[in-house]
Design an enzyme around this catalytic site. Structure first.
Site, PDB file in Angstrom:
ATOM      1  N   THR A  15       0.827  -1.214   0.000  1.00  0.00           N
ATOM      2  CA  THR A  15       0.000   0.000   0.000  1.00  0.00           C
ATOM      3  C   THR A  15       0.862   1.266   0.000  1.00  0.00           C
ATOM      4  OG1 THR A  15      -1.640  -1.230   1.250  1.00  0.00           O
ATOM      5  CG2 THR A  15      -1.875   1.162   1.239  1.00  0.00           C
ATOM      6  N   VAL A  16       1.883   1.314   0.853  1.00  0.00           N
ATOM      7  CA  VAL A  16       2.723   2.516   0.967  1.00  0.00           C
ATOM      8  C   VAL A  16       3.886   2.460  -0.028  1.00  0.00           C
ATOM      9  CG1 VAL A  16       4.082   3.963   2.527  1.00  0.00           C
ATOM     10  CG2 VAL A  16       2.113   2.685   3.417  1.00  0.00           C
ATOM     11  N   GLU A 131       8.902   9.556  10.495  1.00  0.00           N
ATOM     12  CA  GLU A 131       7.708  10.407  10.596  1.00  0.00           C
ATOM     13  C   GLU A 131       6.426   9.648  10.267  1.00  0.00           C
ATOM     14  OE1 GLU A 131       7.353  14.074  11.284  1.00  0.00           O
ATOM     15  OE2 GLU A 131       5.399  13.123  11.535  1.00  0.00           O
ATOM     16  N   GLY A 136       0.359   8.706   9.960  1.00  0.00           N
ATOM     17  CA  GLY A 136       0.411   8.571   8.493  1.00  0.00           C
ATOM     18  C   GLY A 136       0.952   9.819   7.827  1.00  0.00           C
ATOM     19  N   LYS A 207       2.325   3.955  18.673  1.00  0.00           N
ATOM     20  CA  LYS A 207       2.416   5.357  18.254  1.00  0.00           C
ATOM     21  C   LYS A 207       2.633   6.275  19.458  1.00  0.00           C
ATOM     22  CE  LYS A 207      -0.278   4.387  14.151  1.00  0.00           C
ATOM     23  NZ  LYS A 207      -1.642   4.174  13.644  1.00  0.00           N
ATOM     24  N   GLY A 320      -3.349   5.349   4.719  1.00  0.00           N
ATOM     25  CA  GLY A 320      -3.574   5.396   3.279  1.00  0.00           C
ATOM     26  C   GLY A 320      -2.244   5.481   2.558  1.00  0.00           C
TER      27      GLY A 320
END
Ligand SMILES: NC(=O)c1ccc[n+]([C@@H]2O[C@H](COP(=O)([O-])OP(=O)(O)OC[C@H]3O[C@@H](n4cnc5c(N)ncnc54)[C@H](OP(=O)(O)O)[C@@H]3O)[C@@H](O)[C@H]2O)c1
Length: 378
Positions: A15-16, A131, A136, A207, A320
């Site tokens: 996806t990334v 980051e 995201g 996170k 996303g």
């Protein structure tokens, strides 16, 4: 005179990763070092070569040997986008030990092994940037480390997991039961086939640990951060959002609240080294009209209370492919420009101790869950 390119290996083209690769193919002129040398995509590691090639990844650059790419002396920078614990951790550690800069979106590896990886980067002089591991596409670690560097951060809280926020939002807006919404979220691709890490709170803990590194200068142990919701009878509640019922959501709404999975960390008073942090990830009753209460669906929002700035907040797409690739590519350009690691010249982190947050006023749901109330000033 043309300058030598900076050669980049991308590990993972899901996806990334595929969005990062696409940037190299479609917008190469935007990827340059500060003296104008191009960034060159020199290899892409996946498991299934045929699937990646069929999906438009450049066949001549594909490899199913990520360790070979990391060890290749021609590779200058490693972008790790495979996810999970191993082999990602070993590959990142090997790259740093060899003095290669690393960009990663891997919150699990950074939260669980950040202390050792930070030491490895400092020892070899390599840059380590992450980051994309929190929020995201939202810039939050960079601003914390750099723009807010003159502040003393007192507290951080936020909605940092899009999957659980999507589920809680759908339960509140459509009056649906948890299991029903989870199944729909899985069908729509908002929740993974095994949603445990999201719904039980481990992803949000990871996170929070990374945010605490930048906010308080400490590495916390993820396993020490509580994810359970207390119960009115004093028994231990379920983890993350797994115990939230439709009746709890409806009763909270009646009382002017929305239920949100809130990750929070606060500097414990009296500790001027910031080594003690009250941290937790809990389903929380948030005033419906507050900015966190209005953060719906897969959006994320992180609020930082610091002195002297006051409260600053960061919100936007927490996941996303495109949004997360934006953060990864930003880090890649920072590495290419020698801007340093995500901690931006701050001193080495010390080991922090997690303590439980103080007992707060709570909203008692019909299920018997006792949801802490976020103060209305949010
Ligand atoms: N997706 C998001 O919205 C998002 C947001 C923030 C952060 N992140 C983080 O970004 C990272 C990547 O996430 P993603 O969603 O892009 O994952 P993904 O879609 O599952 O893609 C993972 C990629 O890594 C490859 N891979 C996995 N293990 C491998 C191995 N042992 N050797 C070679 N290749 C391997 C896979 O290859 P095959 O397909 O051939 O198996 C695939 O190309 C994770 O750390 C994740 O937590 C993701």
């Amino acid at each position: 005179m043309s300058r030598a390119p900076l050669r980049v290996a991308v590990l993972g083209a899901g996806t990334v990763g595929r969005e990062v690769v696409r940037a190299f193919l479609e917008r190469p002129r935007s990827l340059r070092t500060s003296d104008g040398a191009p960034l060159e995509l020199a290899g892409v590691a996946v498991r299934d070569l045929a699937k990646a090639a069929a999906g438009g990844m450049p066949a001549e650059l594909l490899s199913d040997g990520p360790a070979h790419l990391v060890a290749d002396p021609k590779i200058d920078v490693v972008v790790e986008l495979m996810g999970g614990g191993e082999p990602a951790r070993t590959l990142i550690a090997a790259a740093l030990a060899a003095g290669k800069d690393v960009v990663t979106a891997n919150k699990h590896v950074i939260a669980h092994h950040g202390e050792a990886l930070e030491a490895a980067a400092r020892a070899s002089g390599a840059q380590l940037r992450f980051e994309a591991a929190v929020g995201g596409g939202i810039p939050v670690l960079g601003p914390l480390a750099l723009d807010l560097a003159a502040n003393r951060v007192e507290a951080i809280r936020g909605i940092v997991n899009g999957t659980t926020n999507f589920i809680l939002t759908a339960m509140a807006e459509r009056g649906l039961a948890y299991a029903e919404v989870l199944a729909a979220a899985q069908a729509a691709g908002y929740a993974e086939a095994d949603p445990t890490g999201d719904v039980e709170g481990a992803d949000a803990v990871n996170k929070l640990v990374i945010l605490a590194r930048l906010a308080f200068g400490v590495w916390l142990e993820p396993g020490e951060v509580s994810v359970s919701t207390a119960r009115t009878d004093g028994s231990a509640g379920l983890s993350g959002i797994t115990g939230v019922t439709g009746a709890d959501v409806a009763a909270a709404k009646e009382a002017g609240f929305v239920l949100k999975l809130i990750a929070s960390a606060a500097r414990v008073a009296g500790d001027d080294r910031g080594a003690q942090v009250a941290a937790a990830v809990r389903t929380t009753a948030v005033p419906g009209e507050s900015p966190l209460g209005r953060t719906n669906g897969v959006l994320n929002r992180i609020e930082i209370d610091a002195e002297p700035v006051g409260r600053v907040a960061f919100s936007g797409p927490g996941a996303g492919g495109g949004a997360t690739a934006s953060a990864v590519l930003g880090d890649l350009l920072a590495v290419a420009r020698d801007l340093g690691s995500t901690w931006a010249g701050r001193p080495p982190a010390i080991r922090g101790t997690v303590v439980a947050p103080p007992v707060e006023p709570a909203f008692a749901g019909p299920s018997g869950a006792r949801y802490p109330i976020l103060e209305a000033a949010s």
